[in-house]
Design a protein around this motif. Structure first.
Motif, PDB file in Angstrom:
ATOM      1  N   THR A 140       0.819  -1.210   0.000  1.00 23.87           N
ATOM      2  CA  THR A 140       0.000   0.000   0.000  1.00 23.87           C
ATOM      3  C   THR A 140       0.853   1.260   0.000  1.00 23.87           C
ATOM      4  N   LYS A 141       2.036   1.200   0.598  1.00 17.11           N
ATOM      5  CA  LYS A 141       2.932   2.367   0.583  1.00 17.11           C
ATOM      6  C   LYS A 141       3.376   2.689  -0.835  1.00 17.11           C
ATOM      7  N   LYS A 142       3.667   1.638  -1.624  1.00 18.03           N
ATOM      8  CA  LYS A 142       4.088   1.846  -3.019  1.00 18.03           C
ATOM      9  C   LYS A 142       2.935   2.405  -3.841  1.00 18.03           C
ATOM     10  N   ILE A 143       1.728   1.937  -3.605  1.00 14.12           N
ATOM     11  CA  ILE A 143       0.551   2.415  -4.349  1.00 14.12           C
ATOM     12  C   ILE A 143       0.306   3.894  -4.035  1.00 14.12           C
ATOM     13  N   ILE A 144       0.386   4.266  -2.764  1.00 13.19           N
ATOM     14  CA  ILE A 144       0.198   5.666  -2.367  1.00 13.19           C
ATOM     15  C   ILE A 144       1.284   6.540  -2.979  1.00 13.19           C
ATOM     16  N   LEU A 145       2.522   6.072  -2.990  1.00 13.58           N
ATOM     17  CA  LEU A 145       3.637   6.816  -3.578  1.00 13.58           C
ATOM     18  C   LEU A 145       3.419   7.033  -5.071  1.00 13.58           C
ATOM     19  N   ILE A 146       2.970   6.007  -5.779  1.00 11.91           N
ATOM     20  CA  ILE A 146       2.725   6.119  -7.227  1.00 11.91           C
ATOM     21  C   ILE A 146       1.577   7.100  -7.494  1.00 11.91           C
ATOM     22  N   VAL A 147       0.505   7.025  -6.717  1.00 10.20           N
ATOM     23  CA  VAL A 147      -0.642   7.931  -6.898  1.00 10.20           C
ATOM     24  C   VAL A 147      -0.204   9.379  -6.651  1.00 10.20           C
ATOM     25  N   VAL A 148       0.573   9.614  -5.624  1.00  8.93           N
ATOM     26  CA  VAL A 148       1.044  10.966  -5.322  1.00  8.93           C
ATOM     27  C   VAL A 148       1.942  11.472  -6.441  1.00  8.93           C
ATOM     28  N   LEU A 149       2.863  10.653  -6.929  1.00  8.19           N
ATOM     29  CA  LEU A 149       3.755  11.075  -8.025  1.00  8.19           C
ATOM     30  C   LEU A 149       2.964  11.388  -9.298  1.00  8.19           C
ATOM     31  N   VAL A 150       1.989  10.555  -9.621  1.00  6.06           N
ATOM     32  CA  VAL A 150       1.158  10.803 -10.809  1.00  6.06           C
ATOM     33  C   VAL A 150       0.375  12.107 -10.627  1.00  6.06           C
ATOM     34  N   ALA A 151      -0.176  12.349  -9.453  1.00  7.69           N
ATOM     35  CA  ALA A 151      -0.929  13.576  -9.196  1.00  7.69           C
ATOM     36  C   ALA A 151      -0.034  14.806  -9.326  1.00  7.69           C
ATOM     37  N   VAL A 152       1.187  14.730  -8.784  1.00  3.65           N
ATOM     38  CA  VAL A 152       2.123  15.854  -8.890  1.00  3.65           C
ATOM     39  C   VAL A 152       2.469  16.122 -10.354  1.00  3.65           C
ATOM     40  N   ILE A 153       2.713  15.082 -11.121  1.00  2.00           N
ATOM     41  CA  ILE A 153       3.063  15.248 -12.543  1.00  2.00           C
ATOM     42  C   ILE A 153       1.878  15.847 -13.309  1.00  2.00           C
ATOM     43  N   VAL A 154       0.647  15.382 -13.041  1.00  2.00           N
ATOM     44  CA  VAL A 154      -0.542  15.912 -13.720  1.00  2.00           C
ATOM     45  C   VAL A 154      -0.733  17.390 -13.368  1.00  2.00           C
ATOM     46  N   PHE A 155      -0.597  17.734 -12.082  1.00  2.00           N
ATOM     47  CA  PHE A 155      -0.732  19.142 -11.681  1.00  2.00           C
ATOM     48  C   PHE A 155       0.356  20.018 -12.298  1.00  2.00           C
ATOM     49  N   ALA A 156       1.562  19.504 -12.399  1.00  2.00           N
ATOM     50  CA  ALA A 156       2.659  20.279 -12.997  1.00  2.00           C
ATOM     51  C   ALA A 156       2.382  20.547 -14.467  1.00  2.00           C
ATOM     52  N   ILE A 157       1.930  19.538 -15.182  1.00  2.00           N
ATOM     53  CA  ILE A 157       1.616  19.711 -16.610  1.00  2.00           C
ATOM     54  C   ILE A 157       0.445  20.681 -16.774  1.00  2.00           C
ATOM     55  N   PHE A 158      -0.596  20.499 -15.981  1.00  2.00           N
ATOM     56  CA  PHE A 158      -1.758  21.381 -16.042  1.00  2.00           C
ATOM     57  C   PHE A 158      -1.371  22.830 -15.706  1.00  2.00           C
ATOM     58  N   GLY A 159      -0.574  23.012 -14.684  1.00  2.00           N
ATOM     59  CA  GLY A 159      -0.112  24.350 -14.291  1.00  2.00           C
ATOM     60  C   GLY A 159       0.720  25.011 -15.374  1.00  2.00           C
ATOM     61  N   THR A 160       1.592  24.237 -16.011  1.00  2.00           N
ATOM     62  CA  THR A 160       2.418  24.776 -17.096  1.00  2.00           C
ATOM     63  C   THR A 160       1.552  25.232 -18.268  1.00  2.00           C
ATOM     64  N   ILE A 161       0.571  24.436 -18.618  1.00  2.00           N
ATOM     65  CA  ILE A 161      -0.328  24.795 -19.729  1.00  2.00           C
ATOM     66  C   ILE A 161      -1.103  26.073 -19.392  1.00  2.00           C
ATOM     67  N   LEU A 162      -1.658  26.142 -18.179  1.00  2.00           N
ATOM     68  CA  LEU A 162      -2.379  27.359 -17.777  1.00  2.00           C
ATOM     69  C   LEU A 162      -1.462  28.578 -17.745  1.00  2.00           C
ATOM     70  N   GLY A 163      -0.240  28.398 -17.290  1.00  2.00           N
ATOM     71  CA  GLY A 163       0.726  29.504 -17.266  1.00  2.00           C
ATOM     72  C   GLY A 163       0.982  30.060 -18.654  1.00  2.00           C
ATOM     73  N   PHE A 164       1.171  29.187 -19.619  1.00  2.00           N
ATOM     74  CA  PHE A 164       1.404  29.640 -20.991  1.00  2.00           C
ATOM     75  C   PHE A 164       0.182  30.356 -21.551  1.00  2.00           C
ATOM     76  N   ILE A 165      -1.008  29.841 -21.243  1.00  2.00           N
ATOM     77  CA  ILE A 165      -2.234  30.471 -21.749  1.00  2.00           C
ATOM     78  C   ILE A 165      -2.379  31.877 -21.168  1.00  2.00           C
ATOM     79  N   PHE A 166      -2.219  32.034 -19.845  1.00  2.00           N
ATOM     80  CA  PHE A 166      -2.337  33.358 -19.224  1.00  2.00           C
ATOM     81  C   PHE A 166      -1.241  34.304 -19.686  1.00  2.00           C
ATOM     82  N   TYR A 167      -0.041  33.818 -19.835  1.00  2.00           N
ATOM     83  CA  TYR A 167       1.067  34.658 -20.292  1.00  2.00           C
ATOM     84  C   TYR A 167       0.810  35.148 -21.703  1.00  2.00           C
ATOM     85  N   LYS A 168       0.329  34.268 -22.564  1.00  2.00           N
ATOM     86  CA  LYS A 168       0.042  34.650 -23.949  1.00  2.00           C
ATOM     87  C   LYS A 168      -1.086  35.675 -24.004  1.00  2.00           C
ATOM     88  N   ASN A 169      -2.128  35.492 -23.210  1.00  2.00           N
ATOM     89  CA  ASN A 169      -3.241  36.443 -23.175  1.00  2.00           C
ATOM     90  C   ASN A 169      -2.804  37.798 -22.646  1.00  2.00           C
TER      91      ASN A 169
END
Length: 144
Positions: free
Chosen positions: A3-32
């Motif tokens: 269960t520790k490995k599963i929680i670690l993988i879920v947290v890493l995937v969530a961090v990567i998804v948020f980082a990608i989403f944040g980067t995309i939003l940053g570019f959109i706001f900067y361009k606007n």
């Protein structure tokens, strides 16, 4: 799997998804923001042109005093600047007419100066039928 490995993988995937989403939003706001900056206020690429009139001496209405002034006219369009550059005598004449109809107390203080600037600007816009005259500056304004 542990269960520790599963929680670690879920947290890493969530961090990567948020980082990608944040980067995309940053570019959109900067361009606007970059595209909107040119539409608000004065455009950074617009140039201002200036015509500085020679020293002028004008009588004041109902006074023995005279006004000595040197005026710079700000223009926002190159074509207008080129047209008006050769018509300084008309600008000087118009300014003389305005000053000669002012009393000494009309020219006193900040309010007097601001009113005079506005009146000269509006008169020149009307005279040349051109809204590209954007401001009037007093290099000198002395009542003697």
């Amino acid at each position: 799997m542990d269960t520790k490995k599963i929680i670690l993988i879920v947290v890493l995937v969530a961090v990567i998804v948020f980082a990608i989403f944040g980067t995309i939003l940053g570019f959109i706001f900067y361009k606007n923001n970059d595209s909107n900056k040119g539409n608000t206020g004065k455009n950074k690429n617009s140039e201002q042109y200036y015509i500085t009139l020679e020293d002028m001496y004008c009588n004041i209405k109902e006074s023995k005093k005279i006004v000595r002034l040197k005026i710079t006219v700000e223009i926002s369009d190159k074509d207008t600047f080129e047209k008006l550059e050769n018509k300084q005598f008309l600008m000087r004449d118009e300014i003389n007419k305005i000053i000669r109809n002012k009393k000494e107390e009309d020219l006193q203080g900040k309010d007097g100066q601001l009113t005079l600037q506005s009146e000269i600007r509006n008169s020149l816009i009307e005279l040349f039928d051109n809204e590209n005259i954007t401001n009037i500056y007093f290099n000198d304004l002395i009542i003697q």
